[in-house]
Design a protein around this motif. Structure first.
Motif, short mmCIF file in Angstrom:
data_model
loop_
_atom_site.label_atom_id
_atom_site.label_comp_id
_atom_site.label_asym_id
_atom_site.label_seq_id
_atom_site.Cartn_x
_atom_site.Cartn_y
_atom_site.Cartn_z
N UNK A 179 -26.46 -21.36 -21.72
CA UNK A 179 -27.48 -20.44 -22.22
C UNK A 179 -26.91 -19.04 -22.48
N UNK A 180 -26.00 -18.60 -21.61
CA UNK A 180 -25.38 -17.29 -21.82
C UNK A 180 -24.55 -17.29 -23.09
N UNK A 223 -23.92 -25.22 -15.28
CA UNK A 223 -23.60 -25.62 -16.65
C UNK A 223 -24.63 -25.04 -17.62
N UNK A 224 -25.90 -25.19 -17.28
CA UNK A 224 -26.98 -24.69 -18.14
C UNK A 224 -26.95 -23.16 -18.22
N UNK A 280 -16.70 -17.77 -12.92
CA UNK A 280 -16.68 -18.42 -11.61
C UNK A 280 -17.40 -19.76 -11.65
N UNK A 281 -18.53 -19.81 -12.34
CA UNK A 281 -19.26 -21.09 -12.47
C UNK A 281 -18.41 -22.12 -13.20
N UNK A 282 -17.70 -21.68 -14.24
CA UNK A 282 -16.82 -22.58 -14.99
C UNK A 282 -15.70 -23.09 -14.09
N UNK A 283 -15.10 -22.20 -13.32
CA UNK A 283 -14.01 -22.62 -12.43
C UNK A 283 -14.49 -23.63 -11.40
#
Length: 95
Positions: free
Chosen positions: A58-59, A53-54, A80-83
Motif C-alpha cells: 500500500x505504501x 506485505x500489505x 524492516x518489514x521487507x527484511x
C-alpha cells in the motif's frame, strides 16, 4: 517482497497455473495477494507477514499513484518489514 512471495509460492507448489513468460500486472498482484492469504490461512505464514506485505504494498502504491506524505521513518519501516518477510521466506524455503 513480490518476488520473495513468488519464490515461496513456487516452493509450496502454488504457481502451477501461471503461464511462463506472461506478465499481466493486474492478475499478478491479485493472484499473489490471494495466494498470500491462503498461506496465512494454512498457517505456512504468520498473519503478521501478510499485514507487513500489505502495508509495504500500500505504501508503494500510495507513493507511485497518489500524493502522500512518506518520510524517512516510513521508508525505514518498510525496509524492516521487507527484511523480516525475506528472512521468513528464506527460512521456509531453505531445505
Amino acid at each position: 517482497m513480490m518476488f520473495a512471495l513468488k519464490a515461496l509460492l513456487e516452493d509450496q507448489g502454488l504457481l502451477a497455473a501461471w503461464e511462463t513468460g506472461v506478465l499481466k500486472e493486474h492478475e499478478w498482484h491479485n493472484q499473489l495477494m490471494s495466494k498470500l492469504k491462503s498461506l496465512v490461512s494454512s498457517r505456512v505464514l504468520a498473519p503478521q507477514y501478510e499485514k507487513d506485505f500489505i502495508d509495504v504494498h500500500d505504501a508503494r502504491w500510495g507513493c507511485d499513484y497518489s500524493i502522500i506524505t512518506f518520510v524517512e521513518a516510513d521508508a525505514r519501516s518498510c525496509i524492516q518489514k521487507m527484511k523480516n518477510f525475506y528472512a521468513e521466506v528464506e527460512r521456509l524455503t531453505t531445505h
